[in-house]
Design a protein around this motif. Structure first.
Motif, mmCIF file in Angstrom:
data_model
loop_
_atom_site.group_PDB
_atom_site.id
_atom_site.type_symbol
_atom_site.label_atom_id
_atom_site.label_comp_id
_atom_site.label_asym_id
_atom_site.label_seq_id
_atom_site.Cartn_x
_atom_site.Cartn_y
_atom_site.Cartn_z
ATOM 1 N N PHE A 49 67.572 73.719 71.429
ATOM 2 C CA PHE A 49 66.479 73.607 70.460
ATOM 3 C C PHE A 49 65.278 74.453 70.866
ATOM 4 O O PHE A 49 64.623 75.068 70.016
ATOM 5 C CB PHE A 49 66.037 72.140 70.324
ATOM 6 C CG PHE A 49 66.970 71.282 69.511
ATOM 7 C CD1 PHE A 49 67.275 71.618 68.204
ATOM 8 C CD2 PHE A 49 67.536 70.143 70.047
ATOM 9 C CE1 PHE A 49 68.131 70.832 67.443
ATOM 10 C CE2 PHE A 49 68.388 69.342 69.297
ATOM 11 C CZ PHE A 49 68.687 69.688 67.991
ATOM 12 N N THR A 50 64.964 74.487 72.157
ATOM 13 C CA THR A 50 63.791 75.223 72.613
ATOM 14 C C THR A 50 64.049 76.715 72.755
ATOM 15 O O THR A 50 63.124 77.486 73.021
ATOM 16 C CB THR A 50 63.298 74.676 73.964
ATOM 17 O OG1 THR A 50 64.334 74.811 74.952
ATOM 18 C CG2 THR A 50 62.902 73.209 73.840
ATOM 19 N N GLY A 51 65.308 77.142 72.611
ATOM 20 C CA GLY A 51 65.638 78.556 72.710
ATOM 21 C C GLY A 51 65.947 79.031 74.114
ATOM 22 O O GLY A 51 66.200 80.224 74.339
ATOM 23 N N GLN A 52 65.975 78.110 75.095
ATOM 24 C CA GLN A 52 66.256 78.504 76.472
ATOM 25 C C GLN A 52 67.751 78.667 76.749
ATOM 26 O O GLN A 52 68.140 79.245 77.762
ATOM 27 C CB GLN A 52 65.681 77.457 77.426
ATOM 28 C CG GLN A 52 64.171 77.298 77.340
ATOM 29 C CD GLN A 52 63.659 76.182 78.236
ATOM 30 O OE1 GLN A 52 63.929 76.166 79.432
ATOM 31 N NE2 GLN A 52 62.943 75.240 77.654
ATOM 32 N N VAL A 205 66.094 64.122 61.772
ATOM 33 C CA VAL A 205 64.900 64.709 62.371
ATOM 34 C C VAL A 205 64.862 66.204 62.099
ATOM 35 O O VAL A 205 65.834 66.916 62.356
ATOM 36 C CB VAL A 205 64.853 64.455 63.895
ATOM 37 C CG1 VAL A 205 63.557 65.020 64.488
ATOM 38 C CG2 VAL A 205 64.973 62.963 64.199
ATOM 39 N N PHE A 206 63.725 66.666 61.601
ATOM 40 C CA PHE A 206 63.522 68.083 61.351
ATOM 41 C C PHE A 206 62.812 68.664 62.573
ATOM 42 O O PHE A 206 61.587 68.601 62.696
ATOM 43 C CB PHE A 206 62.708 68.288 60.081
ATOM 44 C CG PHE A 206 63.262 67.540 58.889
ATOM 45 C CD1 PHE A 206 64.603 67.651 58.543
ATOM 46 C CD2 PHE A 206 62.455 66.701 58.132
ATOM 47 C CE1 PHE A 206 65.126 66.967 57.456
ATOM 48 C CE2 PHE A 206 62.965 66.010 57.039
ATOM 49 C CZ PHE A 206 64.301 66.142 56.703
ATOM 50 N N MET A 207 63.596 69.182 63.506
ATOM 51 C CA MET A 207 63.065 69.690 64.772
ATOM 52 C C MET A 207 62.283 70.982 64.534
ATOM 53 O O MET A 207 62.867 72.038 64.286
ATOM 54 C CB MET A 207 64.199 69.936 65.763
ATOM 55 C CG MET A 207 64.792 68.680 66.364
ATOM 56 S SD MET A 207 63.580 67.865 67.442
ATOM 57 C CE MET A 207 64.619 66.602 68.166
ATOM 58 N N GLN A 208 60.970 70.874 64.629
ATOM 59 C CA GLN A 208 60.118 72.021 64.335
ATOM 60 C C GLN A 208 59.161 72.378 65.475
ATOM 61 O O GLN A 208 58.608 73.472 65.486
ATOM 62 C CB GLN A 208 59.280 71.736 63.079
ATOM 63 C CG GLN A 208 60.095 71.557 61.817
ATOM 64 C CD GLN A 208 59.254 71.133 60.627
ATOM 65 O OE1 GLN A 208 59.433 70.043 60.075
ATOM 66 N NE2 GLN A 208 58.323 71.978 60.226
ATOM 67 N N PHE A 209 58.970 71.441 66.435
ATOM 68 C CA PHE A 209 57.952 71.652 67.457
ATOM 69 C C PHE A 209 58.472 71.317 68.854
ATOM 70 O O PHE A 209 59.461 70.609 69.011
ATOM 71 C CB PHE A 209 56.718 70.790 67.172
ATOM 72 C CG PHE A 209 56.156 70.939 65.796
ATOM 73 C CD1 PHE A 209 55.387 72.048 65.457
ATOM 74 C CD2 PHE A 209 56.402 69.983 64.818
ATOM 75 C CE1 PHE A 209 54.871 72.197 64.182
ATOM 76 C CE2 PHE A 209 55.895 70.117 63.539
ATOM 77 C CZ PHE A 209 55.122 71.236 63.216
#
Length: 289
Positions: A49-52, A205-209
């Protein structure tokens, strides 16, 4: 349907729609010092999710083993005394990593529970984050949910995060009306009430942050989807029970406790039998991991 049937039907549904079926991760997180136990399906995908972290798929579905016995999500004190709280449970979830977002996530959920699981639409309600006009419009215009069955709540109820830091975002929840006989009798009873009339089925859940240790929210590189539906809870609904401990996933352990102690499973030691059943499951799965 048995608990196993419900789990398999969920995974089959999303597998047929391009989702990679991913095995449950360990209850003891291997690379996350912020968590004592895995407490949600999205834990193993946190770095995605965080792009890592990059994976060779953008859609996934799991039946994740979870324990909530400490930290931000702690249900320990309620176990045995309520119908729906456990230290150990399975979380059915589907995930999108920058692939689909609100429109498809809502469509998938509504299609599964009303068609594959056969829940009646006239008993279903939804909640959205207070400023999420987009989700409310999708529920109403795309899925036909009447406006008087769509409720708006604030951050406490409709904004989800796995812990004090990490991926987070607004969410929408699906509830089923279990009937006035299960309620508190108040004229203002609605989804979110502490009584047992309205049962939450599924949280999208709309993971946006990503929230840092200072509480600052930073937009994620790609808006994503994280959903969670408790297997024990949906099993109770589909098996016509008003209590998770009466489903096939838990009743046998309650009866075993009653047999071992010579006490009525539904008598004065009812809560104790339920605590034993719950803690036996948690202990067994934690030791296995």
């Amino acid at each position: 349907m048995t608990g196993s049937d419900i789990r398999q039907r969920f995974l089959d549904y999303f597998g047929q729609r391009g989702h990679r079926i991913v095995r449950s991760s360990s209850l003891v997180p291997g690379n996350d010092p912020t968590l004592l136990f895995t407490n949600a399906g999205m834990n193993q995908f946190k770095d995605v999710f965080t792009g890592q972290e990059k994976r060779d798929y953008t859609r996934a579905a799991t039946s994740q083993k979870c324990v909530r016995a400490g930290g931000k999500h702690n249900d320990l004190d309620n176990v045995g005394y309520t119908r729906r709280h456990h230290t150990f449970f399975e979380m059915l979830g589907n995930f999108s990593f920058g692939d689909y977002f609100k429109q498809d996530a809502i469509a998938f959920a509504w299609d599964l529970i009303t068609k594959d699981y056969g829940l009646p639409k006239d008993r279903l309600y939804v909640t959205v984050f207070e400023t999420d006009d987009e989700a409310a419009e999708i529920w109403h215009k795309q899925e036909g949910v009447p406006l008087d069955r769509i409720y708006r709540f604030g951050e406490k109820d409709n904004f989800w995060q796995m812990g004090d830091t990490g991926p987070c975002g607004p969410c929408t929840e699906i509830y089923i009306d279990q009937g006035a006989g299960q309620g508190c009798g108040s004229a203002s009873c609605m989804p979110g009430c502490d009584c047992s009339r309205f049962t939450e089925i599924w949280n999208l859940v709309f993971m946006q942050f990503n929230r840092d240790s200072a509480g600052v929210l930073t937009p994620l590189p790609r808006p994503s989807i994280d959903t969670g539906m408790g297997l024990e809870r949906i099993a109770a609904i589909l098996q016509g029970k008003h209590d998770n401990y009466d489903t096939d996933t838990l009743r046998a352990l309650v009866l075993a406790s009653a047999e071992a102690t010579g006490q009525d499973p539904d008598g004065p030691f009812r809560a104790s039998h339920r605590v034993v059943a719950d803690h036996l499951r948690s202990s067994a799965f934690l030791m296995a991991d």
